[in-house]
Design an enzyme around this catalytic site. Structure first.
Site, PDB file in Angstrom:
ATOM      1  N   SER A 106       0.706  -1.135   0.113  1.00 19.17           N
ATOM      2  CA  SER A 106      -0.087   0.012  -0.017  1.00 19.17           C
ATOM      3  C   SER A 106       0.696   1.229   0.002  1.00 19.17           C
ATOM      4  O   SER A 106       1.966   1.243   0.756  1.00 19.17           O
ATOM      5  CB  SER A 106      -0.889   0.038   1.102  1.00 19.17           C
ATOM      6  OG  SER A 106      -1.518   1.320   1.468  1.00 19.17           O
ATOM      7  N   TYR A 151      -1.378  -0.058  10.427  1.00 16.76           N
ATOM      8  CA  TYR A 151      -1.776  -0.622   8.969  1.00 16.76           C
ATOM      9  C   TYR A 151      -0.571  -0.537   8.141  1.00 16.76           C
ATOM     10  O   TYR A 151      -0.189  -1.616   7.547  1.00 16.76           O
ATOM     11  CB  TYR A 151      -2.993  -0.002   8.477  1.00 16.76           C
ATOM     12  CG  TYR A 151      -3.281  -0.513   7.112  1.00 16.76           C
ATOM     13  CD1 TYR A 151      -3.481  -1.696   6.656  1.00 16.76           C
ATOM     14  CD2 TYR A 151      -3.120   0.479   6.026  1.00 16.76           C
ATOM     15  CE1 TYR A 151      -3.630  -2.169   5.349  1.00 16.76           C
ATOM     16  CE2 TYR A 151      -2.996   0.104   4.837  1.00 16.76           C
ATOM     17  CZ  TYR A 151      -3.439  -0.989   4.543  1.00 16.76           C
ATOM     18  OH  TYR A 151      -3.613  -1.427   2.998  1.00 16.76           O
ATOM     19  N   LYS A 205       2.028  -3.442   6.211  1.00 19.21           N
ATOM     20  CA  LYS A 205       2.300  -3.640   5.022  1.00 19.21           C
ATOM     21  C   LYS A 205       3.993  -3.470   4.604  1.00 19.21           C
ATOM     22  O   LYS A 205       4.394  -4.232   3.637  1.00 19.21           O
ATOM     23  CB  LYS A 205       1.675  -2.693   4.030  1.00 19.21           C
ATOM     24  CG  LYS A 205       0.113  -2.927   4.072  1.00 19.21           C
ATOM     25  CD  LYS A 205      -0.165  -4.104   3.309  1.00 19.21           C
ATOM     26  CE  LYS A 205      -1.557  -4.720   3.395  1.00 19.21           C
ATOM     27  NZ  LYS A 205      -2.035  -5.958   2.676  1.00 19.21           N
TER      28      LYS A 205
HETATM   29  C1  WQD Z   1      -8.940  10.201   0.463  1.00 13.99           C
HETATM   30  C2  WQD Z   1      -9.060  11.814   0.623  1.00 13.99           C
HETATM   31  C3  WQD Z   1      -9.609  12.428   2.811  1.00 13.99           C
HETATM   32  C4  WQD Z   1     -13.485  11.030   3.214  1.00 13.99           C
HETATM   33  C5  WQD Z   1      -6.762   5.330   2.497  1.00 13.99           C
HETATM   34  C6  WQD Z   1      -5.731   4.594   3.504  1.00 13.99           C
HETATM   35  C7  WQD Z   1      -4.618   4.345   2.655  1.00 13.99           C
HETATM   36  C8  WQD Z   1      -5.301   3.357   1.629  1.00 13.99           C
HETATM   37  C9  WQD Z   1      -6.308   3.765   0.836  1.00 13.99           C
HETATM   38  C10 WQD Z   1      -5.138   0.967   2.059  1.00 13.99           C
HETATM   39  C11 WQD Z   1      -8.415  12.405   1.681  1.00 13.99           C
HETATM   40  C12 WQD Z   1     -10.751  12.823   1.986  1.00 13.99           C
HETATM   41  C13 WQD Z   1     -12.421  11.173   2.798  1.00 13.99           C
HETATM   42  C14 WQD Z   1     -14.634  11.777   3.632  1.00 13.99           C
HETATM   43  C15 WQD Z   1     -12.817  13.487   2.725  1.00 13.99           C
HETATM   44  N1  WQD Z   1      -5.756   2.054   2.186  1.00 13.99           N
HETATM   45  N2  WQD Z   1     -12.103  12.500   2.453  1.00 13.99           N
HETATM   46  N3  WQD Z   1     -14.322  13.125   3.344  1.00 13.99           N
HETATM   47  O1  WQD Z   1      -6.590   8.220   3.376  1.00 13.99           O
HETATM   48  O2  WQD Z   1      -6.128   8.741   1.162  1.00 13.99           O
HETATM   49  O3  WQD Z   1      -6.202   6.493   1.870  1.00 13.99           O
HETATM   50  O4  WQD Z   1      -7.127   4.533   1.820  1.00 13.99           O
HETATM   51  O5  WQD Z   1      -4.151   0.557   1.492  1.00 13.99           O
HETATM   52  O6  WQD Z   1      -3.704   3.612   3.456  1.00 13.99           O
HETATM   53  O7  WQD Z   1      -5.055   5.573   4.512  1.00 13.99           O
HETATM   54  O8  WQD Z   1      -8.151   7.554   1.335  1.00 13.99           O
HETATM   55  O9  WQD Z   1     -10.650   7.523   0.878  1.00 13.99           O
HETATM   56  O10 WQD Z   1      -9.923   7.900   3.132  1.00 13.99           O
HETATM   57  O11 WQD Z   1      -9.563   9.632   1.886  1.00 13.99           O
HETATM   58  O12 WQD Z   1     -12.572  14.585   2.598  1.00 13.99           O
HETATM   59  O13 WQD Z   1     -15.770  11.646   3.865  1.00 13.99           O
HETATM   60  O14 WQD Z   1     -10.661  12.169   0.909  1.00 13.99           O
HETATM   61  O15 WQD Z   1      -9.399  13.442   3.897  1.00 13.99           O
HETATM   62  O16 WQD Z   1      -8.046  13.560   1.569  1.00 13.99           O
HETATM   63  P1  WQD Z   1      -6.471   7.879   1.997  1.00 13.99           P
HETATM   64  P2  WQD Z   1      -9.596   8.402   1.796  1.00 13.99           P
END
Ligand code: WQD
Length: 324
Positions: free
Chosen positions: A119, A143, A147
């Site tokens: 990841s 997490y 990985k």
């Molecule tokens: C994306 C963007 C949020 C929800 C995560 C894990 C990473 C990987 C993928 C597994 C960010 C913003 C989100 C919401 C928002 N996982 N957001 N409102 O954090 O980039 O990655 O998933 O391997 O390890 O950390 O993904 O989809 O949570 O967020 O504004 O209701 O959307 O702040 O900028 P992230 P995400």
């Protein structure tokens, strides 16, 4: 010969299994069905097994031998960042424990070919915005640590007994190839925002004061079908004995901000999407985009689908599943 897919009944696994079956491979799925669903992998042999359980290695060795398994795609893992912070040992026991049992079984049975699900969480909060595979890995949650440890384990086994492993570092995966393969429980931006829209609520934006063009965080969203393709290309690269790139980013090389994702959802759904701006979420890097030169060069793979394809497929899958 047979491909063993751990976690094959999950969201990513089921997409990978479908592609393997489409190209005529024999597939054995091992999944504890904690979040996976057996009906996603009809056509493959489905074995219910928890890889972190005490007898898992023995069971795996038996399965590998009975089915003439010659390669493995290892996706079985827990993947919720917040949960990993609250219960780190659950993540170490499950993710590192499973990988230990699997690698031990592979060593004992002489299976040398592996694709490991890693990841971009392994990078943590990198100092650069376009992240290539030489960017230092400093995960900021258990997490991501599990990985990165998995990658270290595959590298150590490569040295010790000739494992041929490719670690795929996924960026932000979303979308669905078909409604039956969609992830109903995903806690990521695209599915959360779709859920909010369908509930008549405003999607929440975590922070609009970042140093980015529109002030919201930028991510590299990659379509699940492209990601699944990358697994098959990576698996193929482990055949033979030639040079092998062992760590590869999987992304598109292009970023989209939270507001751009919501704008796409507005276009695709035809619904009103009023974003509600909230505080920043702790631990969010402002911008995370994959440098994809290495995977293009090593595997000849590049993403074919764009943000519109991702959002459209996720929206249509969710509507189809709700109308059932
Ligand atoms: C994306 C963007 C949020 C929800 C995560 C894990 C990473 C990987 C993928 C597994 C960010 C913003 C989100 C919401 C928002 N996982 N957001 N409102 O954090 O980039 O990655 O998933 O391997 O390890 O950390 O993904 O989809 O949570 O967020 O504004 O209701 O959307 O702040 O900028 P992230 P995400």
């Amino acid at each position: 010969m047979t491909v063993l897919v751990t976690g094959g009944a999950g969201y990513i696994g089921a997409h990978v299994v479908r592609l393997l079956l489409e190209r005529g491979e024999s597939v054995v799925v091992v999944d504890n069905l904690s979040t996976g669903r057996a009906e996603r992998v009809a056509g493959a042999q489905m074995v219910g097994l928890d890889l972190a359980a005490p007898q898992a290695q023995d069971r795996l060795e038996g399965l590998i031998q009975e089915n003439s398994v010659d390669s493995v795609i290892h996706l079985a893992a827990l993947k919720q960042v917040g949960e990993s912070v609250a219960d780190p040992l659950l993540y170490y026991r499950t993710n590192v424990g499973s990988t230990t049992a699997l690698l031990a079984a592979m060593e004992r049975t002489g299976v040398r070919r592996l694709v490991f699900s890693s990841s971009a969480a392994a990078y943590g909060v990198p100092e650069v915005t376009i992240v290539d595979e030489s960017t230092p890995c400093r995960p900021i949650n258990p997490y991501g640590e599990t990985k990165l440890i998995g990658e270290w384990m595959t590298a150590a086994c490569a040295k010790a007994w000739g494992l041929r492993a490719v670690n795929l570092r996924y960026f932000n995966v979303a979308g669905a190839a078909s409604a039956d393969l969609a992830d109903p429980a995903a806690l990521n931006l695209v599915p959360i925002a779709i859920g909010q829209i369908l509930a008549g609520r405003s999607p929440v934006v975590f922070g609009s004061d970042y140093d980015t063009p529109d002030g919201t965080c930028i991510r590299d969203y990659v379509h699940i079908s492209d990601l699944a393709d990358a697994h098959l290309a990576a698996l193929d690269s482990t055949a033979g004995s030639g040079p092998l790139e062992s760590v590869l980013n999987v992304g598109t090389g292009a970023g989209a901000s939270v507001l751009e994702v919501l704008e796409m959802l507005r276009r695709v759904s035809g619904r009103t999407v009023d974003a509600e701006i909230a505080d920043r979420r702790p631990g969010d890097p402002p911008q995370l985009i994959a440098d994809v030169a290495r995977i293009q060069h090593a595997l000849g793979w590049q993403a074919k689908r764009n943000l519109e394809d991702i959002v459209t497929s996720a929206w249509e899958a969710e509507l189809a599943n709700r109308s059932k």
